[in-house]
Design a protein around this motif. Sequence first.
Motif, PDB file in Angstrom:
ATOM      1  N   UNK A   1       0.828  -1.208   0.000  1.00 16.15           N
ATOM      2  CA  UNK A   1       0.000   0.000   0.000  1.00 16.15           C
ATOM      3  C   UNK A   1       0.863   1.258   0.000  1.00 16.15           C
ATOM      4  N   UNK A   2       1.903   1.256   0.817  1.00 14.65           N
ATOM      5  CA  UNK A   2       2.776   2.427   0.893  1.00 14.65           C
ATOM      6  C   UNK A   2       3.615   2.583  -0.371  1.00 14.65           C
ATOM      7  N   UNK A   3       4.024   1.477  -0.975  1.00  9.10           N
ATOM      8  CA  UNK A   3       4.772   1.548  -2.232  1.00  9.10           C
ATOM      9  C   UNK A   3       3.923   2.208  -3.317  1.00  9.10           C
ATOM     10  N   UNK A   4       2.648   1.880  -3.350  1.00  3.35           N
ATOM     11  CA  UNK A   4       1.772   2.497  -4.343  1.00  3.35           C
ATOM     12  C   UNK A   4       1.661   4.007  -4.120  1.00  3.35           C
ATOM     13  N   UNK A   5       1.616   4.429  -2.854  1.00  4.53           N
ATOM     14  CA  UNK A   5       1.581   5.861  -2.563  1.00  4.53           C
ATOM     15  C   UNK A   5       2.849   6.553  -3.068  1.00  4.53           C
ATOM     16  N   UNK A   6       3.974   5.862  -2.975  1.00  5.41           N
ATOM     17  CA  UNK A   6       5.249   6.408  -3.420  1.00  5.41           C
ATOM     18  C   UNK A   6       5.314   6.480  -4.945  1.00  5.41           C
ATOM     19  N   UNK A   7       4.977   5.367  -5.606  1.00  5.31           N
ATOM     20  CA  UNK A   7       5.161   5.268  -7.057  1.00  5.31           C
ATOM     21  C   UNK A   7       4.077   5.975  -7.857  1.00  5.31           C
ATOM     22  N   UNK A   8       2.859   5.919  -7.373  1.00  4.75           N
ATOM     23  CA  UNK A   8       1.743   6.525  -8.095  1.00  4.75           C
ATOM     24  C   UNK A   8       1.414   7.915  -7.547  1.00  4.75           C
ATOM     25  N   UNK A   9       1.477   8.061  -6.229  1.00  2.21           N
ATOM     26  CA  UNK A   9       1.097   9.321  -5.606  1.00  2.21           C
ATOM     27  C   UNK A   9       2.236  10.271  -5.334  1.00  2.21           C
ATOM     28  N   UNK A  10       3.475   9.832  -5.517  1.00  4.07           N
ATOM     29  CA  UNK A  10       4.615  10.714  -5.326  1.00  4.07           C
ATOM     30  C   UNK A  10       4.996  10.961  -3.874  1.00  4.07           C
ATOM     31  N   UNK A  11       4.547  10.105  -2.962  1.00  2.00           N
ATOM     32  CA  UNK A  11       4.876  10.290  -1.548  1.00  2.00           C
ATOM     33  C   UNK A  11       6.370  10.137  -1.313  1.00  2.00           C
ATOM     34  N   UNK A  12       6.894  10.847  -0.346  1.00  2.00           N
ATOM     35  CA  UNK A  12       8.309  10.749   0.011  1.00  2.00           C
ATOM     36  C   UNK A  12       8.626   9.339   0.509  1.00  2.00           C
TER      37      UNK A  12
END
Length: 422
Positions: free
Chosen positions: A392-403
């Motif tokens: 879930x967090x990887x998707x936020x990083x890769x798709x959502x640009x999260x730090x």
Amino acid sequence: MRHRSIVAAAAAAAMALSVAAGCGRDSSGDNETAKAVSDGKASGEITVWAMGTEGEKLAEFAKAFTAENPDAKVNVTAVPWDAAHQKIASAIAAKQTPDVSMIGTTMQGEFAKTGALDPTPTDLFASDAFFPGAWDTTVVDGTSFGVPWYVETRGIYYRKDLAATAGFPDGPKTWDDLTAMAAAMQSKAGAKWGLNIQPGKTGSWQSVLPFAWSNGAEISADGKYTFDTPEMASALAYYQSFFSKKLAPDNLPQGALEPAFVKGEIGAFMSGPWHVGILNEAGGKDFASKYSVVGMPAGKSSTSFIGGSNIAVFKDAKNRDAAWKFLAWLSKPDVQVKWYQTATDLPAVQKAWDDPALSGDKILQVFGTQLKSAKAPPPFPTWEQVSAVFDTEVEKVCVGGEDPATALKSVQQQADAIGTGA
């Protein structure tokens, strides 16, 4: 797609197992089993549960074991992967287990912790006969339960023509190479996407962790999860760069990868050995000559993920000695080769790779070399829950640009709350 991703999805739901772990056997019991297995032939009925393609093919394959052991009978029940976790857990709770079952590597820690699995007889199986990473998946709290049956790992598939135009005729060897090749495949070779990797979602940890391990990261230490580290953060930032630089798609439709690779719209992708057959079928005659595979590009090392399946004997087995004889037979190098030829499952036993059926295949040898250093996640009973959080967090990083560092702090906090279950 083979069943590997289905395993992760099916086992993601947490289950409380109501079996006490206090029904263990002492070391003398292990030696007695080993002696019984090594003496004479197997006899009696051996009940086996197997999943997916393996469940469909094992019954016929096991006739060769019966031919060598005429007084034995192997009864195989095919179990769908999406029902496997619950079926095994329920059988353990009810003390109605078969003699033998396939155990997905990421399920091993959970089921071993129930006390339901029989320790591997140390006099019968040599750990160094198997790939180290595969053997490690059987070990929980210092004891092995069962043996690796088959393995798989990941590498980088690439179009040779596009890679040559991009300036990398032999594929990428380092992280810098992978980035430069992906960019040049777009700018010089006309690919829409230079690389396809998982942007999150179920099972993406299998793609991210090889970069983390190659960067010197470890995801567990001293019996705890360790996601929030500089090595993990820099690896995830590197992984994110393929999406932020628009080198990789963040929403490729299911089934679109292979046609796009055949057309040259995707220049490279990360996957396992099962993709060879899929590509050759999708590309048709002569397409096999248009692509190749390299091991994971090196950061500090070249390290990939090791998957596959183990096979184990239950303590409540009605025919324990014959069950271990069956596993010993499945672990013979020549039988491992024949199983590969039957089910295209790669051998977990290293000596089997000396056979021309595998040593003569250049692409398989790439995976065989990678398997020597490949790693698996820790055998914590809660891994399926924690890996879902990670995805879930990887998707936020890769798709959502999260730090990446922020995402890993969240993973660490949730992993600490979940615990290891050890």
